[in-house]
Design a protein around this motif. Structure first.
Motif, PDB file in Angstrom:
ATOM      1  N   VAL A 176      -1.197  87.181  88.143  1.00  0.00           N
ATOM      2  CA  VAL A 176      -1.629  85.912  87.557  1.00  0.00           C
ATOM      3  C   VAL A 176      -1.238  85.849  86.081  1.00  0.00           C
ATOM      4  O   VAL A 176      -0.706  84.855  85.597  1.00  0.00           O
ATOM      5  N   ASP A 177      -1.503  86.924  85.379  1.00  0.00           N
ATOM      6  CA  ASP A 177      -1.226  87.028  83.944  1.00  0.00           C
ATOM      7  C   ASP A 177      -1.277  88.515  83.616  1.00  0.00           C
ATOM      8  O   ASP A 177      -2.231  89.204  83.986  1.00  0.00           O
ATOM      9  N   GLU A 178      -0.256  89.022  82.958  1.00  0.00           N
ATOM     10  CA  GLU A 178      -0.201  90.457  82.693  1.00  0.00           C
ATOM     11  C   GLU A 178      -1.391  90.953  81.877  1.00  0.00           C
ATOM     12  O   GLU A 178      -1.701  92.139  81.879  1.00  0.00           O
ATOM     13  N   LEU A 223       7.091  85.077  86.971  1.00  0.00           N
ATOM     14  CA  LEU A 223       5.844  84.778  87.683  1.00  0.00           C
ATOM     15  C   LEU A 223       5.382  85.989  88.486  1.00  0.00           C
ATOM     16  O   LEU A 223       4.181  86.261  88.578  1.00  0.00           O
ATOM     17  N   ARG A 224       6.312  86.689  89.062  1.00  0.00           N
ATOM     18  CA  ARG A 224       5.967  87.866  89.858  1.00  0.00           C
ATOM     19  C   ARG A 224       5.238  88.906  89.032  1.00  0.00           C
ATOM     20  O   ARG A 224       4.255  89.517  89.480  1.00  0.00           O
ATOM     21  N   GLN A 248       4.453  84.968  82.285  1.00  0.00           N
ATOM     22  CA  GLN A 248       4.692  83.551  82.060  1.00  0.00           C
ATOM     23  C   GLN A 248       4.795  83.186  80.581  1.00  0.00           C
ATOM     24  O   GLN A 248       5.366  82.153  80.238  1.00  0.00           O
ATOM     25  N   ARG A 249       4.241  84.002  79.706  1.00  0.00           N
ATOM     26  CA  ARG A 249       4.317  83.712  78.267  1.00  0.00           C
ATOM     27  C   ARG A 249       5.757  83.661  77.763  1.00  0.00           C
ATOM     28  O   ARG A 249       6.032  83.093  76.701  1.00  0.00           O
ATOM     29  N   GLN A 250       6.664  84.270  78.509  1.00  0.00           N
ATOM     30  CA  GLN A 250       8.064  84.283  78.087  1.00  0.00           C
ATOM     31  C   GLN A 250       8.816  83.028  78.527  1.00  0.00           C
ATOM     32  O   GLN A 250       9.988  82.853  78.177  1.00  0.00           O
ATOM     33  N   LEU A 259       0.134  78.257  79.857  1.00  0.00           N
ATOM     34  CA  LEU A 259      -0.747  79.384  80.160  1.00  0.00           C
ATOM     35  C   LEU A 259      -1.924  79.364  79.195  1.00  0.00           C
ATOM     36  O   LEU A 259      -1.752  79.171  77.995  1.00  0.00           O
ATOM     37  N   LEU A 260      -3.125  79.550  79.734  1.00  0.00           N
ATOM     38  CA  LEU A 260      -4.303  79.623  78.876  1.00  0.00           C
ATOM     39  C   LEU A 260      -5.373  80.472  79.542  1.00  0.00           C
ATOM     40  O   LEU A 260      -5.335  80.715  80.754  1.00  0.00           O
TER      41      LEU A 260
END
Length: 309
Positions: free
Chosen positions: A208-210, A239-240, A244-246, A252-253
């Motif tokens: 979901v988010d690293e 995404l995998r 996503q920040r990149q 993203l939040l």
């Protein structure tokens, strides 16, 4: 926290899943009984029957073991939290994303070893319109993927089922408008996929988010802006891995509370592989809601008041 030995456990297994792992289950149960844990096996016809079985036996139990996919396990979240009973997971589904968030490898031997070792941590639960979930609630492309992920696809495509379902879903997905409020701050988005995560993994190992953990006290939202198939394919590796920040085509939040409205119409929300609500939706977090068995060697969540056997 004082050690609390496990002496009595209720084992609930999805009947379909049991048929595929009968020998491994029998060996694991024998292992636990040899370790001094008395196992009551319960054959359930569905989630409501399983929840009732827990309610009827709660005073006599030290642990509930649930075997199945993420949907089966997620259906037990509310009653286990209500009864304050620890949960152990036997990963018997296609994705097994909750097991990943708990540090389990996906192998039954590993899950039974973790139960015997007795390491536990408290985790959070996501809540959408009053429905509990472990991993991710989403709308848009993710819902179309779930609809494409039929039993027939799982049977014939195995570990590649999600990839097959994704390509089929891409042909059907449409963009939508979102108005959302995250911790009191409003914003507007155009999206083809929006996900709100409590756990770390979803969709068969996607992150979901690293930065997120299943007990970090925050929800993680990402939204994918409308884009071409080739752009989506280029975005897929990020995404995998939860990076996503990149990407500049992803919003993203992180927040403790999220409210959202979709336009031009209401949309289905799926959580842990099941349709559970429709927009408009309120997302909240129940902090340290459930005591769960983890693999201590692979656990990547925050360390809280650990309970050990």
């Amino acid at each position: 926290m004082p050690k609390q030995p496990i002496e009595r456990a209720l084992l609930i297994v999805n009947p379909k899943a049991r048929q595929c792992a009968e020998a491994e289950l029998d060996a694991g149960i024998a292992r636990l009984e040899q370790a001094g844990i008395k196992i009551e096996q319960y054959q359930s016809a569905g989630p409501e029957e399983s929840r009732q079985a827990v309610l009827e036996r709660k005073a006599a139990l030290d642990l509930v073991i649930v075997g199945g996919g993420d949907g089966t396990i997620s259906s037990m979240a509310g009653v286990l939290s209500e009864c304050q009973l620890p949960l152990a997971v036997l990963p018997l589904g296609t994705a097994n994303d909750l097991a990943r968030s708990l540090g389990l490898t996906g192998e039954l031997d590993n899950a039974f070893a973790a139960i015997e070792a007795g390491h536990r941590q408290f985790i959070d639960l996501g809540v959408v319109n009053g429905h509990y979930y472990f991993n991710v609630a989403h709308l848009g492309l993710g819902v179309k993927v779930t609809e494409e992920l039929t039993d027939e696809v799982k049977k014939h495509w195995g570990v590649f089922s999600y990839l097959k379902a994704l390509f089929a879903a891409l042909a059907r997905v449409k963009q939508f408008k979102v108005e959302l409020k995250a911790d009191g701050q409003w914003m507007k988005l155009r999206s083809i996929q929006l996900a709100v995560g409590n756990g770390r993994y979803y969709g068969g190992g996607n992150v979901v988010d690293e930065q997120c953990r299943i007990n970090d006290g925050q929800l993680s939202l990402y939204s994918i802006r409308p884009q071409s198939l080739w752009e989506l394919l280029a975005l897929a590796p990020l995404l995998r891995d939860g990076k996503q920040r990149q990407a500049d085509r992803v919003t993203l939040l992180r927040a403790k509370t999220i409210e959202l409205i979709t336009r031009p119409k209401e949309m289905e929300i799926h959580a842990d592989g099941e349709c559970v609500a429709k927009t408009p939706a309120d997302f909240t977090l129940q902090r340290n809601a459930l005591d769960v068995v983890i693999d201590a060697d692979n656990w990547i969540g925050e360390t809280n008041d650990t309970v050990e056997k």
